[in-house]
Design an enzyme around this catalytic site. Structure first.
Site, PDB file in Angstrom:
ATOM      1  N   PHE A 163       0.830  -1.206   0.000  1.00 18.13           N
ATOM      2  CA  PHE A 163       0.000   0.000   0.000  1.00 18.13           C
ATOM      3  C   PHE A 163       0.874   1.270   0.000  1.00 18.13           C
ATOM      4  O   PHE A 163       0.799   2.092  -0.921  1.00 18.13           O
ATOM      5  CB  PHE A 163      -0.918  -0.089   1.222  1.00 18.13           C
ATOM      6  CG  PHE A 163      -1.498   1.198   1.699  1.00 18.13           C
ATOM      7  CD1 PHE A 163      -2.224   2.014   0.854  1.00 18.13           C
ATOM      8  CD2 PHE A 163      -1.317   1.584   3.033  1.00 18.13           C
ATOM      9  CE1 PHE A 163      -2.764   3.204   1.321  1.00 18.13           C
ATOM     10  CE2 PHE A 163      -1.854   2.760   3.501  1.00 18.13           C
ATOM     11  CZ  PHE A 163      -2.570   3.581   2.640  1.00 18.13           C
ATOM     12  N   GLY A 190       1.545  -7.480  -0.138  1.00 17.30           N
ATOM     13  CA  GLY A 190       1.411  -6.525  -1.247  1.00 17.30           C
ATOM     14  C   GLY A 190       0.634  -7.172  -2.375  1.00 17.30           C
ATOM     15  O   GLY A 190       0.331  -8.361  -2.327  1.00 17.30           O
ATOM     16  N   LEU A 198      10.658  -1.052   3.183  1.00 16.07           N
ATOM     17  CA  LEU A 198       9.268  -1.070   3.666  1.00 16.07           C
ATOM     18  C   LEU A 198       8.721  -2.492   3.785  1.00 16.07           C
ATOM     19  O   LEU A 198       7.631  -2.691   4.317  1.00 16.07           O
ATOM     20  CB  LEU A 198       8.348  -0.283   2.718  1.00 16.07           C
ATOM     21  CG  LEU A 198       8.691   1.163   2.360  1.00 16.07           C
ATOM     22  CD1 LEU A 198       7.575   1.782   1.529  1.00 16.07           C
ATOM     23  CD2 LEU A 198       8.912   2.004   3.601  1.00 16.07           C
ATOM     24  N   THR A 236      10.097 -12.427   9.111  1.00 10.16           N
ATOM     25  CA  THR A 236      10.089 -11.472   7.994  1.00 10.16           C
ATOM     26  C   THR A 236      10.721 -10.166   8.436  1.00 10.16           C
ATOM     27  O   THR A 236      11.558  -9.590   7.739  1.00 10.16           O
ATOM     28  CB  THR A 236       8.642 -11.189   7.536  1.00 10.16           C
ATOM     29  OG1 THR A 236       8.037 -12.419   7.212  1.00 10.16           O
ATOM     30  CG2 THR A 236       8.600 -10.266   6.333  1.00 10.16           C
ATOM     31  N   ALA A 294      11.490   1.497   7.626  1.00 11.59           N
ATOM     32  CA  ALA A 294      10.150   1.808   8.135  1.00 11.59           C
ATOM     33  C   ALA A 294       9.881   1.014   9.399  1.00 11.59           C
ATOM     34  O   ALA A 294       9.881  -0.216   9.393  1.00 11.59           O
ATOM     35  CB  ALA A 294       9.102   1.481   7.081  1.00 11.59           C
ATOM     36  N   TYR A 351       5.372  -8.039  17.216  1.00 15.26           N
ATOM     37  CA  TYR A 351       5.528  -7.096  16.103  1.00 15.26           C
ATOM     38  C   TYR A 351       6.334  -5.883  16.572  1.00 15.26           C
ATOM     39  O   TYR A 351       7.312  -5.473  15.933  1.00 15.26           O
ATOM     40  CB  TYR A 351       4.140  -6.685  15.611  1.00 15.26           C
ATOM     41  CG  TYR A 351       4.132  -5.674  14.497  1.00 15.26           C
ATOM     42  CD1 TYR A 351       4.904  -5.872  13.349  1.00 15.26           C
ATOM     43  CD2 TYR A 351       3.346  -4.530  14.573  1.00 15.26           C
ATOM     44  CE1 TYR A 351       4.882  -4.947  12.310  1.00 15.26           C
ATOM     45  CE2 TYR A 351       3.309  -3.607  13.543  1.00 15.26           C
ATOM     46  CZ  TYR A 351       4.083  -3.823  12.414  1.00 15.26           C
ATOM     47  OH  TYR A 351       4.066  -2.904  11.399  1.00 15.26           O
TER      48      TYR A 351
END
Ligand code: UDP
Length: 326
Positions: A11, A36, A76, A95, A117, A149
């Site tokens: 996004f 994505g 990102l 990830t 990011a 996270y």
């Protein structure tokens, strides 16, 4: 300039690609299409200055080759969305941590500037609102999946800052607050696309918890403008920046705004957190950024207020529903 964007079919990455192409630069993206979507960049596929690689950022030789070809890197690519994180914690941790390791290691070989990011999630349970970049991060227990996270992203931040201090690799860390706009999918739990789709379909609008929790929603094009400015700034190197809007709204008010702006007859319902996510789920009651630092360095100021943002998302989803793509 030649710009590499990991997660470029996501996004935010796809809007960032648009911005650089509009500026006349050359854009390379790498995306494994996990969260994505190629649809996000379908309009760029024939563009002479746009190049895409469908692969994972864990693939070191591919990442190394792309970094070689570019002048700067936006990292990102990440597992995003609270729902996904709660459901797939292993994927999230791996990830986020490994991907950043690979990108920073390869960028360091050629000393290419990297913007990493991060997320407002790193403030965790802090109630020191508005959150300042130098404030404490307050993590919850490791038994609560959500915090994996925040921790994985905090590690990314430490690593990016360590590369700058120890190896003089120019890095910038940004903490993105809730960012919304066209192309954001509701698939990973994000509230605005979820509410808009529910309202347009006449389905119940699902407010989690008691709805008194607040968020600030930034418009994706404002956020992308800030990313471009930071990358151009020498002063930003080695620093951490909040990016987002500081217009605070409760989730109940948000549901009401969406209902009104769509003219929907949907009922607004409350769903306990345990049902929405997992037992014992912890939400943050308020999340508001202090954006004075980025304002001072690159003159960032959000331009789009909440109603305008909601209109843009409503238009996007109305279009998709009427042309059968949703
Ligand atoms: N939320 C909600 N209904 C939904 C999805 C999310 O009430 O269908 C709430 C969620 O519990 C949180 C806020 O909206 O308090 C923002 O959620 P989102 O996942 O968009 O972002 P977060 O700020 O949690 O990262």
């Amino acid at each position: 300039m030649r710009v590499l964007i990991t997660g470029g079919a996501g996004f935010i990455g796809s809007h960032l690609s648009d911005a650089y192409l509009e500026r006349g630069d050359e854009v390379f993206i790498i995306d494994d299409l996990s969260t994505g979507s190629i649809d996000n960049v379908a309009h760029l596929k024939g563009h002479a200055r746009f190049h895409y690689t469908i692969d994972s950022v864990h693939n070191q030789p591919v990442v190394a080759e792309l970094i070689d070809q570019c002048d700067v890197v936006f990292h990102l690519a990440a597992a995003v969305g609270v729902k996904l994180i709660v459901e797939s914690p292993v994927r999230t941790i791996e990830t986020n941590v490994r991907g950043t390791e690979v990108v920073l290691k390869q960028a360091n070989k050629k000393k290419k500037k990297v913007l990493v990011a991060s997320t407002s999630e790193v403030y965790g349970l802090s109630n020191d609102v508005p959150f300042r970049e130098d404030g404490n991060l307050v993590m919850g227990a490791t038994t609560k999946g959500r915090w994996s996270y925040a921790c994985s992203k905090a590690i990314d931040e430490f690593l990016a800052l360590a590369y700058w201090r120890e190896k003089k690799l120019p890095t910038i860390v940004v903490r993105l607050f809730n960012t919304v706009g066209p192309r954001q999918t509701g698939q990973y739990g994000m509230v605005i696309p979820t509410f808009v789709r529910q309202a347009l379909a006449g389905r119940p609008i699902t407010v989690y918890g008691d709805g008194s929790q607040t968020r600030c929603f930034g418009y994706v094009k404002d956020i992308v403008g800030a990313l471009v400015k930071l990358m151009d700034s020498e002063e930003a190197v080695g620093q951490v920046f909040n990016i987002g809007s500081n217009e605070e709204v409760s989730i109940t008010e948000l549901a009401e705004r969406v209902k009104e702006l769509t003219g929907s007859k949907s009922e607004i319902v409350r769903v306990p957190y345990d049902e929405a996510y997992e037992e014992g789920f912890e939400d943050m009651p308020r999340r508001v950024p202090d954006i004075s630092k980025i304002g001072a360095i690159v003159g960032f100021k959000p331009t789009m207020a909440l109603d305008g943002i909601l209109q843009s998302v409503i238009e996007y989803y109305s279009g998709r529903q009427s042309d059968g793509r949703d």
